[in-house]
Design a protein around this motif. Structure first.
Motif, PDB file in Angstrom:
ATOM      1  N   SER A  71      -4.273   3.988   2.177  1.00 32.96           N
ATOM      2  CA  SER A  71      -5.256   3.983   1.093  1.00 32.96           C
ATOM      3  C   SER A  71      -5.589   5.404   0.669  1.00 32.96           C
ATOM      4  CB  SER A  71      -6.532   3.259   1.534  1.00 32.96           C
ATOM      5  OG  SER A  71      -6.276   1.890   1.805  1.00 32.96           O
TER       6      SER A  71
ATOM      7  N   VAL B 235      -4.069   1.021   7.283  1.00 30.71           N
ATOM      8  CA  VAL B 235      -4.567   0.689   5.947  1.00 30.71           C
ATOM      9  C   VAL B 235      -5.353   1.860   5.367  1.00 30.71           C
ATOM     10  CG1 VAL B 235      -6.183  -0.783   4.673  1.00 30.71           C
ATOM     11  CG2 VAL B 235      -4.596  -1.808   6.311  1.00 30.71           C
ATOM     12  N   ALA B 236      -6.202   2.464   6.174  1.00 33.19           N
ATOM     13  CA  ALA B 236      -6.985   3.620   5.713  1.00 33.19           C
ATOM     14  C   ALA B 236      -6.073   4.792   5.374  1.00 33.19           C
ATOM     15  CB  ALA B 236      -7.992   4.024   6.784  1.00 33.19           C
TER      16      ALA B 236
ATOM     17  N   LEU C 118      -2.882   6.530  -1.428  1.00 30.32           N
ATOM     18  CA  LEU C 118      -3.033   5.878  -2.726  1.00 30.32           C
ATOM     19  C   LEU C 118      -4.011   6.640  -3.612  1.00 30.32           C
ATOM     20  CD1 LEU C 118      -2.652   3.491  -4.692  1.00 30.32           C
ATOM     21  CD2 LEU C 118      -4.426   2.274  -3.405  1.00 30.32           C
ATOM     22  N   VAL C 119      -5.161   7.003  -3.058  1.00 30.07           N
ATOM     23  CA  VAL C 119      -6.169   7.747  -3.835  1.00 30.07           C
ATOM     24  C   VAL C 119      -5.618   9.097  -4.275  1.00 30.07           C
ATOM     25  CG1 VAL C 119      -8.428   8.850  -3.729  1.00 30.07           C
ATOM     26  CG2 VAL C 119      -8.108   6.577  -2.737  1.00 30.07           C
TER      27      VAL C 119
ATOM     28  N   LEU D  80       0.819  -1.213   0.000  1.00 31.42           N
ATOM     29  CA  LEU D  80       0.000   0.000   0.000  1.00 31.42           C
ATOM     30  C   LEU D  80       0.855   1.266   0.000  1.00 31.42           C
ATOM     31  CD1 LEU D  80      -2.929  -0.809   2.468  1.00 31.42           C
ATOM     32  CD2 LEU D  80      -3.136  -0.225   0.047  1.00 31.42           C
TER      33      LEU D  80
END
Length: 255
Positions: free
Chosen positions: A235, A231-232, A238-239, A145
């Motif tokens: 993420s 993870v959030a 990532l976005v 990630l």
């Protein structure tokens, strides 16, 4: 997925991926044998963990980002991007296919590193085996990630500003997120500074994805709630990186 297959086959034929696979599989067994770890059996497994993930990070940061930058630049300068655009392959899809082709080689490298740690550095106590599997899975997930957005960003920056810029900028960002923010954090603890504090707060904390020391000292798996927060967090990066990459990516050379 013609561009994906073309990119993947190009990377495969250059054979540099084989060096990465060799480093991740062989160095964890070779380096401890030529060090003092052979004289202290208790540190043999920790030394193997250190060597394994050092190889994984090095391969991703040095070879992975370089390959991503090279492919992003080549797609623009060779005219491939313009050609695929005329065949109906949008710029977004071109960037995505190049990115996925690179991940096809990075993901197995991370899996190999995880496999070495799980199979050859497992704690002797059977009660710790479940924790060990969980911790290695967490490391694998956070690593991918954290690094995947950088690979996509390298492709995009290189397509617009050239391969050197794409590689240098993403490598510096990764190094800063892995180690630089830690030094900045220590500096702020000694001498608070509102400006530097703001920079630190908006800095990518890639160091949170590096669980090597946690494996090394067998500190146990990350608590479920904290893991999903990480993870959030990654993420969200990532976005954001995907949006930024799409804005930077181009298929035609200005020259």
């Amino acid at each position: 997925m013609r561009l994906f297959r073309l990119t993947a086959s190009t990377i495969f034929r250059r054979k540099a991926w084989a060096i990465c696979a060799f480093a991740v599989v062989v160095l964890p067994f070779l380096l401890p044998m030529i060090s003092t770890a052979t004289e202290r059996p208790l540190v043999l497994q920790p030394a193997r963990i250190q060597a394994t993930w050092t190889a994984v990070w090095a391969c991703t940061l040095l070879w992975g980002l370089f390959t991503a930058s090279r492919q992003g630049e080549a797609n623009t300068k060779s005219g491939l991007g313009d050609y695929f655009l005329t065949t109906g392959v949008s710029a977004t899809r071109q960037w995505l296919e190049i990115w996925l082709a690179i991940l096809v080689f990075i993901i197995p490298v991370a899996l190999l590193g995880t496999g070495v740690c799980v199979l050859f550095a497992m704690p002797n106590d059977p009660a710790e085996h479940g924790m060990w599997w969980t911790m290695n899975f967490q490391y694998l997930a956070l690593f991918l990630l954290a690094m995947a957005p950088l690979l996509g960003l390298a492709v995009a920056i290189a397509s617009r500003f050239g391969g050197i810029a794409g590689y240098a900028l993403t490598l510096c960002l990764a190094v800063y997120g892995l180690w630089g923010v830690g030094y900045l954090d220590n500096m702020l603890k000694l001498e608070p500074n509102p400006f530097l504090r703001a920079i630190w707060q908006f800095s990518p904390q890639y160091r949170w994805a590096d669980l090597t020391q946690r494996l090394y000292f067998k500190q146990g798996a990350i608590a479920s709630g904290q893991f999903w927060q990480l993870v959030a967090y990654f993420s969200a990066i990532l976005v954001f990186s995907c949006g930024l990459s799409r804005l930077c990516f181009r298929t035609k050379s200005l020259a």
